[in-house]
Design a protein around this motif. Structure first.
Motif, PDB file in Angstrom:
ATOM      1  N   ILE A 293       0.810  -1.217   0.000  1.00  0.00           N
ATOM      2  CA  ILE A 293       0.000   0.000   0.000  1.00  0.00           C
ATOM      3  C   ILE A 293       0.844   1.268   0.000  1.00  0.00           C
ATOM      4  CG2 ILE A 293      -1.954  -1.111   1.133  1.00  0.00           C
ATOM      5  CD1 ILE A 293      -1.024   0.234   3.747  1.00  0.00           C
ATOM      6  N   GLY A 294       2.138   1.144   0.187  1.00  0.00           N
ATOM      7  CA  GLY A 294       3.019   2.307   0.165  1.00  0.00           C
ATOM      8  C   GLY A 294       4.447   1.881  -0.080  1.00  0.00           C
ATOM      9  N   MET A 295       5.174   2.640  -0.897  1.00  0.00           N
ATOM     10  CA  MET A 295       6.543   2.245  -1.231  1.00  0.00           C
ATOM     11  C   MET A 295       7.390   3.478  -1.507  1.00  0.00           C
ATOM     12  SD  MET A 295       7.793  -0.292  -4.288  1.00  0.00           S
ATOM     13  CE  MET A 295       9.520  -0.321  -4.797  1.00  0.00           C
ATOM     14  N   SER A 296       8.665   3.386  -1.174  1.00  0.00           N
ATOM     15  CA  SER A 296       9.588   4.489  -1.410  1.00  0.00           C
ATOM     16  C   SER A 296      10.967   3.942  -1.732  1.00  0.00           C
ATOM     17  CB  SER A 296       9.656   5.395  -0.171  1.00  0.00           C
ATOM     18  OG  SER A 296      10.602   6.429  -0.350  1.00  0.00           O
ATOM     19  N   VAL A 297      11.714   4.693  -2.534  1.00  0.00           N
ATOM     20  CA  VAL A 297      13.074   4.308  -2.922  1.00  0.00           C
ATOM     21  C   VAL A 297      13.994   5.504  -2.710  1.00  0.00           C
ATOM     22  CG1 VAL A 297      14.552   3.442  -4.776  1.00  0.00           C
ATOM     23  CG2 VAL A 297      12.133   2.775  -4.695  1.00  0.00           C
ATOM     24  N   HIS A 298      15.204   5.237  -2.185  1.00  0.00           N
ATOM     25  CA  HIS A 298      16.173   6.308  -1.959  1.00  0.00           C
ATOM     26  C   HIS A 298      17.560   5.794  -2.348  1.00  0.00           C
ATOM     27  CE1 HIS A 298      18.507   9.453   0.025  1.00  0.00           C
ATOM     28  NE2 HIS A 298      17.389  10.139   0.186  1.00  0.00           N
ATOM     29  N   PRO A 299      18.317   6.560  -3.142  1.00  0.00           N
ATOM     30  CA  PRO A 299      19.654   6.085  -3.565  1.00  0.00           C
ATOM     31  C   PRO A 299      20.647   6.085  -2.406  1.00  0.00           C
ATOM     32  CG  PRO A 299      19.315   8.350  -4.273  1.00  0.00           C
ATOM     33  CD  PRO A 299      18.001   7.882  -3.697  1.00  0.00           C
ATOM     34  N   ILE A 300      21.670   5.249  -2.534  1.00  0.00           N
ATOM     35  CA  ILE A 300      22.784   5.257  -1.586  1.00  0.00           C
ATOM     36  C   ILE A 300      24.087   5.326  -2.370  1.00  0.00           C
ATOM     37  CG2 ILE A 300      21.688   4.148   0.396  1.00  0.00           C
ATOM     38  CD1 ILE A 300      22.623   1.466  -0.592  1.00  0.00           C
ATOM     39  N   GLU A 301      25.129   5.791  -1.693  1.00  0.00           N
ATOM     40  CA  GLU A 301      26.404   6.047  -2.365  1.00  0.00           C
ATOM     41  C   GLU A 301      27.251   4.775  -2.477  1.00  0.00           C
ATOM     42  OE1 GLU A 301      27.973  10.311  -1.277  1.00  0.00           O
ATOM     43  OE2 GLU A 301      27.329   9.294   0.553  1.00  0.00           O
ATOM     44  N   ILE A 302      28.056   4.729  -3.517  1.00  0.00           N
ATOM     45  CA  ILE A 302      29.065   3.684  -3.698  1.00  0.00           C
ATOM     46  C   ILE A 302      30.398   4.370  -3.945  1.00  0.00           C
ATOM     47  CG2 ILE A 302      29.849   1.727  -5.088  1.00  0.00           C
ATOM     48  CD1 ILE A 302      26.934   1.168  -5.796  1.00  0.00           C
ATOM     49  N   HIS A 303      31.407   3.963  -3.195  1.00  0.00           N
ATOM     50  CA  HIS A 303      32.752   4.534  -3.304  1.00  0.00           C
ATOM     51  C   HIS A 303      33.677   3.483  -3.904  1.00  0.00           C
ATOM     52  CE1 HIS A 303      36.695   5.813  -1.261  1.00  0.00           C
ATOM     53  NE2 HIS A 303      36.415   6.755  -2.141  1.00  0.00           N
ATOM     54  N   ARG A 304      34.390   3.844  -4.959  1.00  0.00           N
ATOM     55  CA  ARG A 304      35.307   2.917  -5.629  1.00  0.00           C
ATOM     56  C   ARG A 304      36.709   3.530  -5.622  1.00  0.00           C
ATOM     57  NH1 ARG A 304      32.444  -1.003  -8.510  1.00  0.00           N
ATOM     58  NH2 ARG A 304      30.226  -0.574  -8.842  1.00  0.00           N
TER      59      ARG A 304
END
Length: 532
Positions: free
Chosen positions: A26-37
């Motif tokens: 009934i509810g959804m959210s997406v949030h990016p996260i960082e990747i360090h190379r």
């Protein structure tokens, strides 16, 4: 009204899904996260950045559903099997050659610990029998061994090395409860005997991690009540401190819970989670040792069941690569027309298939071996490389589309390779229960059905990983007595794709060439390793 949260920390983003009492999203959210190379083969993240993303997604999912925090009765966490380092004040400890404490997570796909994995594989340790004979450089012991050797100050300063799913539970509850899934599948814990493989840790020079509790002391099965939210965590997430928090699970394993359902015949069905990487999971009442396939792990997904796990390190990532970097610039052209690159490529494939019988023979002379990031199974060979046979000087989007199509077929052949290995040890796989981002791709679905000869069933709920974690949260809250009861109640089948019998002979022939490509690769690698 009661709701349940599933939180999934993937490779590049955090997702939160809120489910009602009937298992409906009934509810959804997406949030990016960082990747360090910082350098080749290194991939790092920040646990602080990840937790901030968890906070953001939970609050947004609640808002989208017009729900209040006190209505959420249970929460389940899943995440990639990445290694988190914390000090005695719960602060990040650097795992990076940069020396920056911000980067305190060695990602699952980090391949820095190849030499350490090789050293462990020279031994005769009990845990090796449960990882197909070879520990992966993606697992925790090689990475801890690397830290002890290359960053000894960080290794000494850290008082906890947590799998990322377990870190989320610790951050939420303040209780260091480790999951039988993470410890048994990735860290050298022999769940069926209730003990660590101490000879492995001793030989690796990291036995203190066991004796001091750096790798955990309290280990429980996924879905058991780990604790309640701390007042601080409840405030951060906008939830009640009465909210139950389940013992965690690895992300792909949550997908298995969210797509296998009632499992009338466990030996006949296989969960396939198709994301950045691909994971194939089979459950059995008895232990089955399969060379090159991880497991058997006791209780890693369901109490009383043994898990075998295969897969490929680069799956969705490899299809992305084929579309982005082909000479025909297919993805670039698609975006210039405001079209999704996959839809664009699939439309080209359908157009080009006209006149081909079977349609799959469009890629008759385009052969791909998909080990661009090594082979997870069934060969357990991290040094295997990707191969392409059939290139021309063509530089049109149509040429890219054929290479992309051959890549999809190659991933399906990898699944078939794993299935055939499993079937030699007592499984009878005839049904693939699939989830993940790749399920949205009709070409991927049909090629997996045709290449494996299995029916392919996508769940009614496409967000099966989130559903699986929510089932854990619901079980921890008391909504279900067991995780399996929750699976039977909330997991419902959706679209079914049947294999095309007319394509069988073609795929049998091309699969034989697929297997030959690996043998030829080994021959070339051996010859050049011996060249002076």
């Amino acid at each position: 009204m009661s709701f349940y949260l599933g939180i999934d920390v993937g490779t590049a983003s955090v997702r939160a899904g809120l489910f009602d009492d009937n298992g409906r999203l009934i509810g959804m959210s997406v949030h990016p996260i960082e990747i360090h190379r910082p350098q080749a083969d290194f991939a790092e993240q920040s646990s602080d950045d990840i937790w901030q993303a968890v906070r953001a997604t939970v609050r947004t999912a609640l808002s989208e559903a017009a729900a209040t925090g006190d209505q959420v009765k249970g929460i389940g966490f899943d995440a990639t099997c990445s290694t988190v380092a914390l000090d005695d004040q719960e602060r990040p400890v650097t795992v990076s050659p940069s020396g920056d404490d911000r980067w305190n997570v060695i990602m699952w796909m980090d391949h820095r610990a190849g030499a350490e994995a090789d050293a462990i594989n020279q031994g005769r340790f009990e845990f090796l029998k449960h990882v197909g004979g070879q520990i992966s450089l993606e697992m925790h012991p090689p990475k801890l061994m690397w830290l002890a050797k290359h960053l000894p100050e960080s290794y000494a300063r850290a008082v906890r090395f947590l799998d990322l799913p377990d870190f989320l539970v610790y951050r939420a509850t303040g209780r260091d409860v480790r999951s039988l899934c993470s410890t048994g599948c990735k860290q050298g814990y022999l769940a069926h005997e209730g003990r660590w493989d101490e000879p492995l840790y001793q030989d690796a020079g990291i036995l203190d991690a066991v004796h001091t509790g750096k790798v955990g002391r309290e280990i429980e099965p996924p879905g058991k009540l780990a604790g309640r939210l701390t007042e601080h965590a409840a405030q951060e997430l906008g939830l009640s401190a009465e909210c139950a928090v389940a013992v965690s699970i690895i992300d792909a394993h949550a997908g298995a819970i969210g797509c296998l359902g009632a499992m009338e015949d466990p030996d006949a069905c296989l969960a396939l989670i198709g994301g950045t990487s691909a994971c194939l999971m089979a459950l059995s009442r008895e232990p089955r040792f399969v060379s090159g396939v991880w497991g058997p792990y006791f209780g890693a997904v369901l109490d009383g069941y043994w898990l075998n796990e295969g897969g490929q390190s680069a799956a969705g990532a490899l299809m992305d690569y084929a579309l982005e970097y082909g000479p025909g610039r297919l993805a670039e052209r698609a975006r210039a027309e405001n079209r999704d690159p996959y839809e664009y490529a699939n439309a080209l494939v359908a157009k080009l298939q006209a006149g081909f019988d079977p349609p799959a023979s469009l890629a008759r002379h385009a052969h791909v071996y998909p080990d661009h990031h090594g082979n997870r199974s069934p060969h357990a060979d991290p040094r295997s490389k990707g191969q392409v046979d059939g290139l021309t000087l063509g530089a049109d989007p149509e040429d890219d589309a054929i290479l992309y199509y051959a890549t999809v077929q190659a991933l399906a052949y990898n699944a078939r390779d794993v299935i055939e290995a499993l079937n030699t040890k007592g499984y009878r796989v005839s049904s693939l229960r699939v989830t993940g981002g790749s399920v949205k791709n009709p070409v991927w679905l049909q090629e997996h059905a045709d290449a494996t000869g299995c029916e392919v069933i996508a769940g009614e709920q496409p967000e099966a990983v989130l559903l699986g974690s929510a089932i854990l949260g619901a079980t921890a809250s008391g909504r279900f007595e067991t995780v399996r009861q929750g699976m039977a109640a909330w997991v419902r089948p959706g679209e079914t794709v049947q294999p095309n019998p007319s394509a069988r002979a073609f795929h049998d022939a091309k699969f034989r060439q697929f297997q030959a490509m690996y043998r030829q690769h080994l021959e070339r690698r051996k010859a050049m390793d011996e060249a002076r």
